[in-house]
Design a protein around this motif. Structure first.
Motif, PDB file in Angstrom:
ATOM      1  N   PRO A  39     -15.752   0.173  -6.129  1.00 46.46           N
ATOM      2  CA  PRO A  39     -15.296   0.636  -4.823  1.00 46.46           C
ATOM      3  C   PRO A  39     -15.929   1.976  -4.457  1.00 46.46           C
ATOM      4  CG  PRO A  39     -13.551   0.963  -6.446  1.00 46.46           C
ATOM      5  CD  PRO A  39     -14.679   0.243  -7.142  1.00 46.46           C
ATOM      6  N   LEU A  40     -15.987   2.231  -3.163  1.00 45.04           N
ATOM      7  CA  LEU A  40     -16.576   3.484  -2.699  1.00 45.04           C
ATOM      8  C   LEU A  40     -15.865   4.673  -3.332  1.00 45.04           C
ATOM      9  CD1 LEU A  40     -16.977   2.799   1.136  1.00 45.04           C
ATOM     10  CD2 LEU A  40     -18.724   2.650  -0.646  1.00 45.04           C
ATOM     11  N   LYS A  41     -16.614   5.728  -3.596  1.00 47.20           N
ATOM     12  CA  LYS A  41     -16.033   6.964  -4.131  1.00 47.20           C
ATOM     13  C   LYS A  41     -15.922   7.941  -2.961  1.00 47.20           C
ATOM     14  CE  LYS A  41     -16.591  10.671  -7.221  1.00 47.20           C
ATOM     15  NZ  LYS A  41     -16.548  11.356  -8.269  1.00 47.20           N
ATOM     16  N   LEU A  42     -14.709   8.087  -2.449  1.00 47.74           N
ATOM     17  CA  LEU A  42     -14.491   8.957  -1.297  1.00 47.74           C
ATOM     18  C   LEU A  42     -14.418  10.407  -1.745  1.00 47.74           C
ATOM     19  CD1 LEU A  42     -11.887   6.726   0.529  1.00 47.74           C
ATOM     20  CD2 LEU A  42     -14.332   6.924   0.970  1.00 47.74           C
ATOM     21  N   VAL A  43     -14.997  11.300  -0.929  1.00 50.94           N
ATOM     22  CA  VAL A  43     -15.055  12.719  -1.273  1.00 50.94           C
ATOM     23  C   VAL A  43     -14.635  13.571  -0.081  1.00 50.94           C
ATOM     24  CG1 VAL A  43     -16.826  12.420  -3.042  1.00 50.94           C
ATOM     25  CG2 VAL A  43     -17.521  12.841  -0.700  1.00 50.94           C
ATOM     26  N   TYR A  92       0.875  -1.171   0.000  1.00 48.01           N
ATOM     27  CA  TYR A  92       0.000   0.000   0.000  1.00 48.01           C
ATOM     28  C   TYR A  92       0.909   1.216   0.000  1.00 48.01           C
ATOM     29  CZ  TYR A  92      -3.834  -3.103   1.546  1.00 48.01           C
ATOM     30  OH  TYR A  92      -4.769  -4.093   1.654  1.00 48.01           O
ATOM     31  N   THR A  93       0.799   2.033  -1.033  1.00 47.74           N
ATOM     32  CA  THR A  93       1.794   3.085  -1.227  1.00 47.74           C
ATOM     33  C   THR A  93       1.404   4.450  -0.671  1.00 47.74           C
ATOM     34  OG1 THR A  93       0.913   3.608  -3.409  1.00 47.74           O
ATOM     35  CG2 THR A  93       2.679   1.974  -3.310  1.00 47.74           C
ATOM     36  N   ARG A  94       0.098   4.695  -0.476  1.00 47.38           N
ATOM     37  CA  ARG A  94      -0.316   6.029  -0.054  1.00 47.38           C
ATOM     38  C   ARG A  94      -1.576   5.919   0.782  1.00 47.38           C
ATOM     39  NH1 ARG A  94      -3.707   9.985  -2.498  1.00 47.38           N
ATOM     40  NH2 ARG A  94      -4.138   8.574  -4.222  1.00 47.38           N
ATOM     41  N   CYS A  95      -1.640   6.730   1.834  1.00 45.57           N
ATOM     42  CA  CYS A  95      -2.818   6.778   2.698  1.00 45.57           C
ATOM     43  C   CYS A  95      -3.393   8.189   2.658  1.00 45.57           C
ATOM     44  CB  CYS A  95      -2.436   6.413   4.126  1.00 45.57           C
ATOM     45  SG  CYS A  95      -3.826   6.463   5.288  1.00 45.57           S
ATOM     46  N   CYS A  96      -4.724   8.281   2.521  1.00 50.26           N
ATOM     47  CA  CYS A  96      -5.414   9.570   2.515  1.00 50.26           C
ATOM     48  C   CYS A  96      -6.637   9.475   3.416  1.00 50.26           C
ATOM     49  CB  CYS A  96      -5.862   9.938   1.103  1.00 50.26           C
ATOM     50  SG  CYS A  96      -4.518  10.163  -0.059  1.00 50.26           S
ATOM     51  N   HIS A  97      -7.142  10.638   3.823  1.00 54.44           N
ATOM     52  CA  HIS A  97      -8.316  10.696   4.690  1.00 54.44           C
ATOM     53  C   HIS A  97      -9.395  11.535   4.025  1.00 54.44           C
ATOM     54  CE1 HIS A  97      -4.766  10.027   7.236  1.00 54.44           C
ATOM     55  NE2 HIS A  97      -5.561   9.175   7.843  1.00 54.44           N
ATOM     56  N   TYR A  98     -10.659  11.134   4.252  1.00 58.60           N
ATOM     57  CA  TYR A  98     -11.793  11.790   3.615  1.00 58.60           C
ATOM     58  C   TYR A  98     -12.940  11.941   4.607  1.00 58.60           C
ATOM     59  CZ  TYR A  98      -9.295  10.482  -0.612  1.00 58.60           C
ATOM     60  OH  TYR A  98      -8.335  10.334  -1.572  1.00 58.60           O
ATOM     61  N   VAL A  99     -13.807  12.910   4.338  1.00 55.16           N
ATOM     62  CA  VAL A  99     -14.965  13.148   5.191  1.00 55.16           C
ATOM     63  C   VAL A  99     -15.998  12.036   5.004  1.00 55.16           C
ATOM     64  CG1 VAL A  99     -16.905  14.693   5.677  1.00 55.16           C
ATOM     65  CG2 VAL A  99     -14.630  15.637   5.242  1.00 55.16           C
ATOM     66  N   THR A 100     -16.296  11.683   3.746  1.00 61.39           N
ATOM     67  CA  THR A 100     -17.369  10.726   3.488  1.00 61.39           C
ATOM     68  C   THR A 100     -17.203  10.121   2.097  1.00 61.39           C
ATOM     69  OG1 THR A 100     -19.782  10.433   3.620  1.00 61.39           O
ATOM     70  CG2 THR A 100     -18.985  12.468   2.575  1.00 61.39           C
ATOM     71  N   TYR A 101     -18.237   9.469   1.614  1.00 61.91           N
ATOM     72  CA  TYR A 101     -18.252   8.903   0.271  1.00 61.91           C
ATOM     73  C   TYR A 101     -19.574   9.252  -0.407  1.00 61.91           C
ATOM     74  CZ  TYR A 101     -21.217   5.149   2.096  1.00 61.91           C
ATOM     75  OH  TYR A 101     -22.240   4.438   2.673  1.00 61.91           O
ATOM     76  N   SER A 102     -19.619   9.063  -1.733  1.00 66.67           N
ATOM     77  CA  SER A 102     -20.859   9.309  -2.471  1.00 66.67           C
ATOM     78  C   SER A 102     -21.193   8.081  -3.299  1.00 66.67           C
ATOM     79  CB  SER A 102     -20.726  10.538  -3.369  1.00 66.67           C
ATOM     80  OG  SER A 102     -19.811  10.285  -4.409  1.00 66.67           O
ATOM     81  N   GLY A 103     -22.470   7.893  -3.568  1.00 73.51           N
ATOM     82  CA  GLY A 103     -22.922   6.779  -4.381  1.00 73.51           C
ATOM     83  C   GLY A 103     -22.970   5.472  -3.615  1.00 73.51           C
ATOM     84  N   ILE A 104     -23.333   4.414  -4.350  1.00 75.75           N
ATOM     85  CA  ILE A 104     -23.432   3.096  -3.729  1.00 75.75           C
ATOM     86  C   ILE A 104     -22.588   2.052  -4.448  1.00 75.75           C
ATOM     87  CG2 ILE A 104     -25.735   3.473  -2.764  1.00 75.75           C
ATOM     88  CD1 ILE A 104     -26.849   1.892  -5.157  1.00 75.75           C
ATOM     89  N   LYS A 105     -22.001   2.418  -5.574  1.00 80.31           N
ATOM     90  CA  LYS A 105     -21.206   1.486  -6.364  1.00 80.31           C
ATOM     91  C   LYS A 105     -19.851   1.251  -5.693  1.00 80.31           C
ATOM     92  CE  LYS A 105     -19.762   0.685 -11.085  1.00 80.31           C
ATOM     93  NZ  LYS A 105     -19.621   1.201 -12.424  1.00 80.31           N
TER      94      LYS A 105
END
Length: 102
Positions: free
Chosen positions: A23-27, A8-21
């Motif tokens: 992989p999750l789409k983080l936003v 695993y080369t990179r880690c990021c943080h997000y508030v939430t995700y959108s949609g239901i498909k």
């Protein structure tokens, strides 16, 4: 439930995700300093091809939900392993076009 392999080369943080498909789409990306003031956020790990391979919903410092993803050589989703807080897992498999298998 928390594992972060060396590939695993990179880690990021997000508030939430959108949609239901999957992989999750983080936003709404968060900076590292922002997560200290949040009770809930998503932590995502990416591979060398910038594909999300691990997504964790963090609640009060604990992993509440986890998605682990594998991909076909063409980049489409191959497998999604979803683990709930109670460590109950389910595995979803997808064909090379990314369509769910029965």
């Amino acid at each position: 439930m928390n594992h972060t392999p060396a590939n695993y080369t990179r880690c990021c943080h997000y508030v939430t995700y959108s949609g239901i498909k999957l992989p999750l789409k983080l936003v709404n990306p968060l900076e590292e300093a922002d997560i200290a003031n949040r009770n809930t956020y998503f932590r995502a790990w990416f591979d060398a091809q910038e594909r999300m391979v691990l997504c964790q919903k963090m609640v009060y410092g604990e992993v509440e939900l986890q998605h682990r993803y594998e991909y076909h050589d063409n980049g489409n989703l191959k497998l999604a392993e979803i683990t709930e807080a109670a460590d109950e897992s389910r595995v979803l498999r997808f064909d090379e076009q990314g369509q769910p298998l029965a």
